[in-house]
Design a protein around this motif. Structure first.
Motif, mmCIF file in Angstrom:
data_model
loop_
_atom_site.group_PDB
_atom_site.id
_atom_site.type_symbol
_atom_site.label_atom_id
_atom_site.label_comp_id
_atom_site.label_asym_id
_atom_site.label_seq_id
_atom_site.Cartn_x
_atom_site.Cartn_y
_atom_site.Cartn_z
ATOM 1 N N ARG A 188 -9.383 6.877 3.848
ATOM 2 C CA ARG A 188 -9.021 8.438 3.181
ATOM 3 C C ARG A 188 -7.988 9.074 2.190
ATOM 4 N NH1 ARG A 188 -14.635 8.083 1.581
ATOM 5 N NH2 ARG A 188 -15.308 6.109 2.730
ATOM 6 N N SER A 189 -7.481 9.945 1.450
ATOM 7 C CA SER A 189 -6.594 11.377 1.475
ATOM 8 C C SER A 189 -6.412 11.147 0.575
ATOM 9 C CB SER A 189 -5.460 10.400 1.182
ATOM 10 O OG SER A 189 -4.885 9.801 0.684
ATOM 11 N N SER B 3 0.805 4.278 -2.890
ATOM 12 C CA SER B 3 -0.417 5.084 -2.336
ATOM 13 C C SER B 3 1.059 6.155 -2.633
ATOM 14 C CB SER B 3 -0.819 5.225 -1.098
ATOM 15 O OG SER B 3 0.894 5.319 -0.303
ATOM 16 N N TRP C 37 -12.826 -1.361 -1.767
ATOM 17 C CA TRP C 37 -11.546 -1.865 -1.939
ATOM 18 C C TRP C 37 -11.359 -3.003 -2.068
ATOM 19 C CZ3 TRP C 37 -11.071 0.766 2.698
ATOM 20 C CH2 TRP C 37 -11.661 0.496 4.135
ATOM 21 N N GLU D 269 0.929 -1.399 0.116
ATOM 22 C CA GLU D 269 0.144 -0.250 0.137
ATOM 23 C C GLU D 269 1.172 1.453 0.017
ATOM 24 O OE1 GLU D 269 -3.725 1.988 2.213
ATOM 25 O OE2 GLU D 269 -3.699 -0.233 1.797
ATOM 26 N N LYS D 270 1.814 1.043 0.875
ATOM 27 C CA LYS D 270 2.863 2.121 0.595
ATOM 28 C C LYS D 270 3.322 2.188 -0.694
ATOM 29 C CE LYS D 270 7.374 4.457 2.394
ATOM 30 N NZ LYS D 270 8.082 4.270 3.613
ATOM 31 N N ARG E 209 -11.112 8.909 -8.086
ATOM 32 C CA ARG E 209 -10.315 8.395 -6.558
ATOM 33 C C ARG E 209 -9.764 6.744 -6.933
ATOM 34 N NH1 ARG E 209 -13.794 7.401 -1.319
ATOM 35 N NH2 ARG E 209 -14.664 6.082 -2.352
ATOM 36 N N TRP E 210 -8.518 6.332 -6.365
ATOM 37 C CA TRP E 210 -8.224 5.531 -6.350
ATOM 38 C C TRP E 210 -8.196 4.171 -5.280
ATOM 39 C CZ3 TRP E 210 -5.639 4.025 -11.246
ATOM 40 C CH2 TRP E 210 -5.501 5.167 -11.744
ATOM 41 N N PHE F 183 -7.529 8.924 -2.550
ATOM 42 C CA PHE F 183 -7.038 7.732 -3.018
ATOM 43 C C PHE F 183 -7.830 6.909 -1.747
ATOM 44 C CE2 PHE F 183 -4.315 4.868 -0.487
ATOM 45 C CZ PHE F 183 -3.862 4.159 -1.653
ATOM 46 N N THR G 12 -4.520 2.489 4.913
ATOM 47 C CA THR G 12 -4.390 3.880 5.406
ATOM 48 C C THR G 12 -5.639 5.449 5.425
ATOM 49 O OG1 THR G 12 -3.640 4.279 2.844
ATOM 50 C CG2 THR G 12 -2.050 4.312 4.705
ATOM 51 N N GLY H 141 -7.648 3.386 0.562
ATOM 52 C CA GLY H 141 -6.587 1.901 1.327
ATOM 53 C C GLY H 141 -6.869 1.294 2.374
ATOM 54 N N ARG I 1 -0.201 8.480 -5.239
ATOM 55 C CA ARG I 1 -0.173 10.252 -5.051
ATOM 56 C C ARG I 1 0.786 11.583 -5.590
ATOM 57 N NH1 ARG I 1 0.039 8.140 1.400
ATOM 58 N NH2 ARG I 1 -2.636 8.085 1.311
#
Length: 269
Positions: free
Chosen positions: A84-85, A65, A221, A61-62, A93-94, A77, A82, A79, A69
């Motif tokens: 929403r961001s 993302s 997801w 995910e890191k 939106r991914w 985003f 992590t 995930g 981003r």
């Protein structure tokens, strides 16, 4: 109406950008596969809801993302690890599940996957699903079709529940949500039933091995990528009550021909 539009790939930089995204997903899968082969059972923690998290979940995910981003700062985003961001207004939106099937991953079962979906104005329009240990890769773009390992997908032609093979997620999903009564109902009215949890259930549908997949408890997801792939392969994916959404907390996917009858069976008193 879903399925009547085509997603404009220029919104994510065109086909070259799509190829680069696929490469990033494949590379993330290779990272995860190395951890999988080394074993992670002794380095696993549980979230408050008791679902497991491994270093592979966090690392994938890191990586994804950060990539998304940086490439698409105007997109939101979501995930699993992590949350929403980024921008929250309707647009792009991914939606990422870094390791779908973490329990399988931990136990050395090769049915886990990396899922990357894209919503445009709240509708899933692009889906990528990579199963590194199983060697399967699925992709779909709204309005352009769906492919499994580079070949167009074709779902089953079964059109009656009496002849239908149905797969489902974990039995605890049914019991935790007080839906255990659906299990004997499925046994009585469908031809055969098998458990293939997580994206693996959708994979069986996409290969034409089963005719429907039932997931009583899911998050966006879990099914964003699957929704695009199933729909573009000619099937349907709705909530348990038949709504065309990935935000209903549940999912029923099918070859399309048995969908209405299956929804009616599941919703009958």
């Amino acid at each position: 109406m879903l399925g009547t539009m085509s997603f404009d790939l220029d919104r994510i930089g065109g086909r070259r950008a799509l190829v680069e995204l696929v490469d990033e997903v494949l590379a993330s899968g290779e990272d995860a596969l190395r951890l999988y082969k080394n074993g992670v059972a002794d380095r696993t923690r549980k979230k408050p809801n008791r679902s497991p998290v491994t270093e592979a979940d966090e690392a994938v995910e890191k990586r994804l993302s950060m990539y998304l981003r940086e490439r698409y700062p105007e997109a939101g985003f979501l995930g699993e690890e992590t949350g929403r961001s980024g921008p929250t207004e309707a647009g792009l939106r991914w939606v990422v599940d870094p390791i779908d099937g973490t329990r399988a991953f931990i136990r050395g079962i090769p049915t886990w996957s990396i899922l990357v979906g894209l919503e445009a104005e709240g509708v899933p329009v692009l889906g990528l699903a990579y199963m590194p240990a199983a060697g399967d890769f699925f992709m779909a773009i709204e309005g352009e079709g769906a492919w499994g390992n580079g070949r167009p997908l074709s779902l089953s032609k079964v059109d009656t529940l009496a002849d239908a093979a149905v797969t489902h997620g974990a039995l605890s999903q049914f019991t935790d949500l007080q839906l255990g009564h659906l299990l004997p109902r499925l046994g009585e009215h469908t031809y055969t039933q098998r458990g293939f949890a997580d994206f693996d259930g959708y994979r069986q549908l996409l290969w034409g091995r089963v005719d429907a997949m039932i997931d009583p408890g899911v998050a966006p997801w879990d099914i964003c990528a699957a929704a695009v792939i199933v729909r573009e392969a000619g099937g349907r994916l709705t909530s348990l009550d038949g709504e065309e959404t990935i935000h209903g907390g549940s999912a029923v996917a099918s070859n399309g021909a048995v969908h209405d009858a299956l929804i009616a069976l599941l919703s009958s008193s």
